[in-house]
Scaffold this motif. Structure first.
Motif, PDB file in Angstrom:
ATOM      1  N   TYR A 165     -22.779  37.564 -23.125  1.00 48.32           N
ATOM      2  CA  TYR A 165     -22.494  38.863 -22.509  1.00 48.32           C
ATOM      3  C   TYR A 165     -22.059  38.681 -21.047  1.00 48.32           C
ATOM      4  O   TYR A 165     -22.821  38.201 -20.215  1.00 48.32           O
TER       5      TYR A 165
ATOM      6  N   PHE B 211     -30.028  34.674 -35.022  1.00 53.40           N
ATOM      7  CA  PHE B 211     -29.870  33.328 -34.465  1.00 53.40           C
ATOM      8  C   PHE B 211     -30.824  32.332 -35.117  1.00 53.40           C
ATOM      9  O   PHE B 211     -30.485  31.153 -35.296  1.00 53.40           O
TER      10      PHE B 211
ATOM     11  N   ASP C  56     -20.770  31.888 -27.136  1.00 52.83           N
ATOM     12  CA  ASP C  56     -21.674  32.107 -28.253  1.00 52.83           C
ATOM     13  C   ASP C  56     -22.468  30.807 -28.484  1.00 52.83           C
ATOM     14  O   ASP C  56     -21.871  29.746 -28.742  1.00 52.83           O
ATOM     15  N   ALA C  57     -23.790  30.903 -28.380  1.00 55.19           N
ATOM     16  CA  ALA C  57     -24.624  29.692 -28.511  1.00 55.19           C
ATOM     17  C   ALA C  57     -24.434  28.996 -29.867  1.00 55.19           C
ATOM     18  O   ALA C  57     -24.605  27.775 -29.961  1.00 55.19           O
TER      19      ALA C  57
ATOM     20  N   PHE D 150     -29.869  34.682 -22.341  1.00 54.19           N
ATOM     21  CA  PHE D 150     -30.760  34.992 -21.217  1.00 54.19           C
ATOM     22  C   PHE D 150     -30.560  36.388 -20.661  1.00 54.19           C
ATOM     23  O   PHE D 150     -31.220  36.785 -19.696  1.00 54.19           O
ATOM     24  N   GLY D 151     -29.663  37.182 -21.245  1.00 59.74           N
ATOM     25  CA  GLY D 151     -29.472  38.572 -20.805  1.00 59.74           C
ATOM     26  C   GLY D 151     -29.009  38.616 -19.361  1.00 59.74           C
ATOM     27  O   GLY D 151     -28.010  38.001 -18.996  1.00 59.74           O
TER      28      GLY D 151
ATOM     29  N   GLU E  29     -32.113  27.947 -22.013  1.00 59.58           N
ATOM     30  CA  GLU E  29     -32.417  29.333 -22.407  1.00 59.58           C
ATOM     31  C   GLU E  29     -31.204  29.909 -23.129  1.00 59.58           C
ATOM     32  O   GLU E  29     -30.084  29.899 -22.601  1.00 59.58           O
TER      33      GLU E  29
ATOM     34  N   PHE F 231     -36.499  37.200 -27.158  1.00 66.23           N
ATOM     35  CA  PHE F 231     -36.017  38.483 -27.654  1.00 66.23           C
ATOM     36  C   PHE F 231     -34.565  38.414 -28.125  1.00 66.23           C
ATOM     37  O   PHE F 231     -33.702  39.179 -27.654  1.00 66.23           O
TER      38      PHE F 231
ATOM     39  N   ARG G 261     -22.211  42.933 -28.180  1.00 66.78           N
ATOM     40  CA  ARG G 261     -21.315  43.146 -27.046  1.00 66.78           C
ATOM     41  C   ARG G 261     -21.045  41.866 -26.282  1.00 66.78           C
ATOM     42  O   ARG G 261     -21.921  41.087 -26.014  1.00 66.78           O
TER      43      ARG G 261
END
Ligand code: SAM
Length: 224
Positions: free
Chosen positions: A80, A139, A105-106, A56-57, A53, A125, A5
């Motif tokens: 996200y 990843f 996107d990393a 990182f949500g 990071e 995670f 997502r």
């Protein structure tokens, strides 16, 4: 290619508004980044090193660790948008000045970053993509490990956490198949111990509540 997502369903307009109004002052203009950039110079306060990071949500870990280390500049990459908006709200509420966010996107960003510019990386995670046919979306893969090693200082730390046993085995295979990293905690019994100075993440809490057992692995960038 972005998997998973990018946008949530609720509060979409409100979050987009927050991103539009606040992200520019807490972000880095990607067009200005080159492999010759000094990442430290993007922070308004003088920072001694830069930590990264990835994914990182909602930013609980990123904001907590940045408050605990005011002399470190933090770069957070998250695809996200709801997570970006939530983190921006926390940054503003807590008056944090040592975080820069990148809403991308990393996979597309890490190769842009300068060599030996990062001292510590948190990969906490990451999406496990449990189906075998989706494994290529994970990843942790050879190409990304090469890039992460390139941007890290020698002796730099990479903290990896997962609650997914297949992803753990997969990641160990990837890390062990390169000479760029060495494991700091090879003893499996130590994997369940949260690292010193640990700050919880939202996903970690959910995993523990659901009875799963997160594992925490530390890798050091070899001096190559
Ligand atoms: C399982 S969640 C974990 C979030 C957070 N680290 C935590 O522990 O609460 C994975 C996060 O990684 C983000 N993500 C997945 N792939 C990504 C990518 N290629 N680049 C940036 N973020 C990514 C997702 O949007 C999601 O927020």
């Amino acid at each position: 290619m972005i998997y998973g997502r990018r946008r949530g369903k609720g509060k979409r307009n409100k979050n987009l508004e927050i991103i539009k109004s606040q992200l520019p002052k807490h972000s880095i203009n990607l067009q200005n980044i080159s492999r010759a950039s000094d990442l430290k110079s993007y922070f308004s306060n003088r920072v001694e090193e830069v930590w990264l990071e990835i994914g990182f949500g909602s930013g609980e870990h990123l904001t907590s660790v940045s408050e605990a280390h005011p002399k470190v500049g933090f770069l957070g990459i998250e695809v996200y948008e709801d997570g970006i908006a939530k983190t921006l709200k926390q940054i503003s509420k807590l008056g944090i000045s040592n975080i820069k966010l990148i809403n991308e996107d990393a996979n597309n960003i890490i190769f842009l970053l300068p060599p030996k510019s990062i001292t510590k990386i948190f990969l906490l995670f990451p999406d496990p993509w449990p189906k075998k046919r989706h494994a290529k979306r994970r990843f942790v893969n050879t190409e990304n490990l090469n890039q992460l090693a390139r941007i890290m200082h020698s002796g730099g730390e990479l903290l990896f956490a997962t609650d997914h046993n297949d992803y753990l085995s997969w990641s160990l295979e990837q890390f062990m198949s390169t000479t760029l990293f060495k494991s700091e905690n090879l003893d499996q019994n130590s994997w369940k111990n949260q690292p010193n100075g640990w700050f919880s993440t939202r996903y970690e809490q959910k995993a523990i509540e659901a009875g799963r057992s997160p594992k925490y692995l530390k890798f050091l960038k070899n001096d190559i």
